[in-house]
Design an enzyme around this catalytic site. Structure first.
Site, PDB file in Angstrom:
ATOM      1  N   ALA A   1      92.505  16.340 -19.748  1.00  0.00           N
ATOM      2  CA  ALA A   1      91.157  15.879 -20.107  1.00  0.00           C
ATOM      3  C   ALA A   1      90.996  15.888 -21.622  1.00  0.00           C
ATOM      4  O   ALA A   1      91.611  16.697 -22.328  1.00  0.00           O
ATOM      5  CB  ALA A   1      90.110  16.768 -19.446  1.00  0.00           C
TER       6      ALA A   1
ATOM      7  N   ARG B   1      88.896  16.958 -23.569  1.00  0.00           N
ATOM      8  CA  ARG B   1      88.417  18.185 -24.231  1.00  0.00           C
ATOM      9  C   ARG B   1      89.540  19.195 -24.453  1.00  0.00           C
ATOM     10  O   ARG B   1      89.352  20.187 -25.171  1.00  0.00           O
ATOM     11  CB  ARG B   1      87.303  18.820 -23.384  1.00  0.00           C
ATOM     12  CG  ARG B   1      87.717  19.217 -21.983  1.00  0.00           C
ATOM     13  CD  ARG B   1      86.533  19.727 -21.176  1.00  0.00           C
ATOM     14  NE  ARG B   1      86.876  20.055 -19.800  1.00  0.00           N
ATOM     15  CZ  ARG B   1      86.905  19.189 -18.806  1.00  0.00           C
ATOM     16  NH1 ARG B   1      86.622  17.907 -19.055  1.00  0.00           N
ATOM     17  NH2 ARG B   1      87.210  19.558 -17.579  1.00  0.00           N
ATOM     18  N   TYR B   2      90.712  18.940 -23.836  1.00  0.00           N
ATOM     19  CA  TYR B   2      91.825  19.891 -23.958  1.00  0.00           C
ATOM     20  C   TYR B   2      92.919  19.416 -24.920  1.00  0.00           C
ATOM     21  O   TYR B   2      93.834  20.172 -25.213  1.00  0.00           O
ATOM     22  CB  TYR B   2      92.463  20.142 -22.586  1.00  0.00           C
ATOM     23  CG  TYR B   2      91.518  20.753 -21.584  1.00  0.00           C
ATOM     24  CD1 TYR B   2      90.879  21.964 -21.843  1.00  0.00           C
ATOM     25  CD2 TYR B   2      91.263  20.115 -20.371  1.00  0.00           C
ATOM     26  CE1 TYR B   2      90.017  22.522 -20.924  1.00  0.00           C
ATOM     27  CE2 TYR B   2      90.392  20.668 -19.439  1.00  0.00           C
ATOM     28  CZ  TYR B   2      89.777  21.864 -19.723  1.00  0.00           C
ATOM     29  OH  TYR B   2      88.914  22.422 -18.812  1.00  0.00           O
ATOM     30  N   ILE B   3      92.878  18.197 -25.351  1.00  0.00           N
ATOM     31  CA  ILE B   3      93.946  17.671 -26.203  1.00  0.00           C
ATOM     32  C   ILE B   3      93.385  17.288 -27.572  1.00  0.00           C
ATOM     33  O   ILE B   3      92.187  17.023 -27.710  1.00  0.00           O
ATOM     34  CB  ILE B   3      94.656  16.461 -25.561  1.00  0.00           C
ATOM     35  CG1 ILE B   3      93.661  15.360 -25.208  1.00  0.00           C
ATOM     36  CG2 ILE B   3      95.450  16.884 -24.344  1.00  0.00           C
ATOM     37  CD1 ILE B   3      94.295  14.119 -24.604  1.00  0.00           C
TER      38      ILE B   3
END
Length: 890
Positions: free
Chosen positions: A133, A135-137
């Site tokens: 997602a 928001r994680y990368i």
């Protein structure tokens, strides 16, 4: 009025009665006509999708969403990573669509590993795994992107969709980015598919274009593999590229896939292999996916399955080979433009030159402005003009006083003094005036003059400057971007030759049926569901038909087999009676091409004809038979021998030679025949790395059914094999020639454990076994291999410090060591340090003259080695249990 005129009038009425003119019917219901609305709105929508979503611009190679992502990343760029979710949110200020489309587009750019420096799980193009997602990368612009994509000074701007922001119309990309990344999109009634090309090759092509030379570019894929670009057609409509997985043989029962075709993933590839196995096209035992950073798919084969044929079958029936159709479509001046990749490169390179020129002109103007003010500043301070303003009481008086004071000193300036220049002089601080250093000021002016001269020289030699620019890009960013997809020319794979025979063929001879569902009847052979079957009947007819569950072909079947198209090696021997009381004839013929499901008469055409003797000979065998006549009248000779070798092979429509005009009682086999075919000439085509019998490449020799190939690899593996056109060869193969069992092989190899060179001579003792002729130490390697009878080698020694170099040593390998076992280490060559070992001309050797083949030469157009792998006698011994054997009728 014509129908066409009526249609136009009706259409005009519909447009007039559009959404703005609702009608009412008798039931007070409002009717809104949408014809005009549809025509206008659909075209608007189609134009929007084409221009604003699906097709990239030729100027910078970006689709609008990609351009906005890059612009947003530049806005946020501070050298550190940003959350992708943050970048997506920032991009939404410019892009009038949801975050999902922006996030997906950004992941695609990041996976191409050119413009975005990624951090985190961005998915895997090899396995097809999705990115984490947003928001994680995290991401930031790569150094390459910062170098070639952005320059606000030469960027044209426009208002964003809501008017709150400014965004670039096109980014000043100074590189053929569209060809490096590729692009794919589907619009309304229009699509584009531009394949990615190699980074280094694009730069080299741009340099060639600037030099006025011809260039040729072909795609390169991040997944690697092997590609055939013969029909690329410069990326235009109608072109095609074939992309194959790289498949190697790990051992006799295991294949390993290390690279996959473009557009596939390991998951989709494995699924296609399993489907082909379920359908019976191929036969595998199991499949393992060990893919991580690199592709590794292990395909395990059951015993008795040919790895070479399985490789071809994987290409024929699975996604291990894909066909890609490019379509070069871009946007230029808000219109779709169909052009080839060569023209795209030319336009991109020319635009790069134009942008470089704009950069240089801006830089020249900046340097000249700096030189102008530095010169004014020096005049202003050195001549103490600032003192002239002490008595002035108004601003206008100050300006005039400074202007008057400058006039005697400005003849060398390159432009006139403006009021803005004088205002800047008044803003100089007293502290700067008090610490003004004339020497440093002069050095600054001279440095600016050098910069101006350099920029002017670049503008004067703009093409050379552009070439140096591309060469710098290659030097700074080309490392690790070498070609990944290997270019080859593919041989077409005939599916019927590589398909696994996944069903059984049966025959009911009396009733005249063949098929795969007649399990209670006589078994003939294994076959596949795409095979053709050839059938001969007692009445002298022949037919070729597609294999099916049950097919009627004619009563009195005497021979059934799988038909091989263009097979000139299978020769049919036949003796038949013409009519009910006619003469008996003998003929030999082959069947190379036919019309499917057509019945062919092989006799003279008389009613009541009957086949008395028939054999099918896979290697042109010619047997001897005994003809027995019935006792009739004064016939003296009732029995004699007939040798089929005396009968010429002709077409199937020939009548044949007369055997006797009397009634034949029976025909018996007296002596099994040998092949009447000459050895076949076999060539190796290095371009496609395949064997052939068509005269392409290097002639390996003439091969009988018992001859074998000698294959030696650089890693020390030695083996022999019966030649087949389906064979695959390793990339590190160094020797491929006809094997002579009595000729010794000589090798010089490095023993990694003893750290010395050794010499060995050996014969291949087990032709069916692959041997390794070097030691198993990881540092051992094969230095030289010789296949001559009397080889010679030259040893060049290393020059030791303070000593003269030793004279080169010539080694007669035949005298140096006797022939030993293949596993022996051999004799030590020398203890001195060796610089290199060279191959010399071998000593003379007179080989024994080969035995000449018989008189008949039949060229095999398809198989280099088919059924002839067994000796002719053995083939005939198994005659009744194989379609390649012989069937007799007395």
């Amino acid at each position: 009025m014509t129908d066409e005129g009526k249609n136009e009038e009706a259409l005009q009425r519909d447009e007039e009665n559009s959404a703005d003119t609702p009608l009412e019917n008798d039931s007070n219901e409002t009717i809104t006509r949408v014809t005009g609305m549809y025509r206008e709105w659909f075209l608007d929508y189609a134009s929007y999708v084409i221009l604003e979503r699906a097709v990239p611009a030729i100027e910078d190679g970006f689709k609008p969403v990609q351009r906005r992502i890059m612009h947003s990343m530049k806005d946020l760029d501070d050298g550190r990573y940003n959350k992708v979710a943050n970048i997506v949110g920032h991009t939404m200020q410019y892009h009038p669509h949801g975050d999902a489309s922006i996030g997906d587009a950004m992941v695609q750019i990041g996976q191409k590993d050119l413009l975005i420096d990624t951090q985190g799980n961005w998915g895997n193009i090899l396995t097809g795994d999705r990115a984490a997602a947003s928001r994680y990368i995290e991401a930031r612009l790569s150094k390459f992107a910062l170098d070639v994509v952005f320059n606000p000074k030469i960027t044209e701007w426009q208002a964003s969709y809501d008017g709150r922001k400014k965004e670039p119309i096109n980014l000043p990309v100074m590189f053929p980015l569209l060809l490096a990344q590729g692009a794919e999109g589907i619009a309304v009634g229009l699509s584009t598919k531009i394949l990615p090309h190699n980074f280094i090759e694009l730069i080299d092509a741009s340099v060639k274009h600037l030099q006025g030379k011809k260039f040729h570019i072909v795609p390169d894929f991040p997944t690697g593999g092997i590609i055939d670009v013969t029909n690329y057609n410069d990326g235009l409509r109608g072109g095609k590229i074939r992309s194959r997985a790289r498949i190697n043989q790990e051992d006799k029962n295991t294949l390993v896939i290390t690279e996959i075709p473009f557009g596939t993933t390991t998951s989709s590839l494995i699924d296609s292999i399993l489907k082909a196995n379920d359908k019976g096209k191929i036969k595998i035992k199991k499949i393992e996916d060990n893919t991580a950073a690199e592709v590794e798919i292990l395909v395990h084969l059951p015993g008795g399955i040919s790895p070479d044929k399985t490789i071809d079958a994987l290409y024929a029936f699975t996604s291990c080979e894909t066909s890609i159709s490019p379509l070069g479509c871009v946007i230029e001046d808000n219109k779709p433009l169909f052009i080839g990749v060569s023209e795209m490169l030319r336009r991109s390179t020319d635009r790069t030159v134009s942008l470089l020129k704009q950069e240089l002109e801006i830089r020249l103007n900046e340097f000249e402005e700096q030189w102008h003010f530095a010169s004014l500043e020096r005049i202003f301070i050195e001549n103490r003009i600032y003192r002239d303003i002490e008595e002035e009481e108004t601003w206008e008086g100050v300006i005039k006083a400074i202007d008057k004071g400058l006039q005697p000193h400005i003849k060398h300036l390159k432009r006139a003094i403006t009021e803005e220049d004088i205002v800047r002089l008044t803003e100089i601080r007293i502290k700067r005036i008090s610490k003004f250093d004339i020497d440093k000021a002069q050095q600054k002016i001279e440095a600016l003059e050098d910069n101006i001269a350099e920029v002017k020289n670049h503008l004067k030699n703009l093409i050379d400057y552009a070439i140096d620019y591309f060469k710098r890009l290659k030097k700074d960013y080309g490392e690790g971007r070498e070609r990944r997809a290997e270019i080859r020319i593919f041989d077409d794979i005939e599916a019927t030759k590589v398909v696994i025979r996944n069903t059984k063929l049966y025959v009911n001879r009396e009733e005249g049926f063949i098929g795969t569902s007649l399990r209670r009847d006589e078994y003939v052979t294994d076959c596949s569901d795409i095979d053709d079957i050839i059938v001969f009947t007692e009445s002298g007819t022949m037919m070729v038909t597609k294999v099916d569950s049950k097919t009627f072909v004619g009563k009195g079947i005497i021979h059934v087999a799988v038909f091989k198209k263009k097979d000139k090696r299978t020769i049919y021997n036949m003796i038949y009676r013409d009519g009910t009381r006619g003469a008996t004839y003998v003929k030999r013929f082959d069947v190379t091409s036919i019309t499917r499901d057509k019945e062919y008469d092989l006799t003279a055409g008389s009613s009541g004809s009957k086949v008395l003797y028939f054999t099918a000979n896979p290697n042109g065998e010619a047997e001897v038979v005994t003809v027995h006549l019935r006792q009739s009248g004064s016939i003296k000779k009732l029995k004699w021998d007939l040798d089929f070798a005396d009968i010429l092979v002709k077409g199937r429509g020939s009548k044949g030679n007369i055997v006797t005009k009397y009634s034949v009682k029976r025909i018996e086999l007296k002596e099994k025949g040998l092949s009447t075919l000459k050895p076949r000439k076999i060539w190796f085509d290095d371009t496609v790395q395949r064997l052939n019998v068509d005269g392409r490449g290097e002639l390996l020799g003439e091969f009988t059914s018992e001859d074998r190939l000698l294959i030696i690899n650089q890693d020390g593996r030695v083996k022999t094999a019966i030649p087949e056109v389906t064979m695959h060869f390793d990339d590190d193969m160094i020797i491929l020639e006809k094997w002579e069992p009595e000729k010794p092989l000589s090798a010089i190899h490095w023993d990694g454990e003893k750290e010395l060179f050794f010499v060995k001579r050996f014969l291949i003792e087990n032709p069916d076994k692959e041997e390794v002729i070097i030691t198993d130490h990881p540092k051992s390697y094969l230095e030289k291999i010789f296949t001559d009878y009397r080889p010679m080698a030259e040893v060049v020694f290393v020059k030791e410090r303070g000593k003269e170099r030793k004279d080169n040593m010539e080694v007669n390998l035949e005298e140096f060591i006797a022939v030993k076992g293949i596993t022996a280490t051999g004799n030590q060559l020398t203890r001195d340090k060796v610089l290199e070992i060279n191959t010399m001309d071998p000593l003379p050797y007179e080989a024994p003259k080969p035995i000449q083949a018989r008189d008949m030469d039949v060229v095999d157009e398809e198989d280099v080695s088919g059924p002839s792998e067994k000796p002719a006698a053995k083939a005939n011994e198994n005659a009744d249990s194989s379609e390649e054997g012989q069937t007799k009728l007395f």
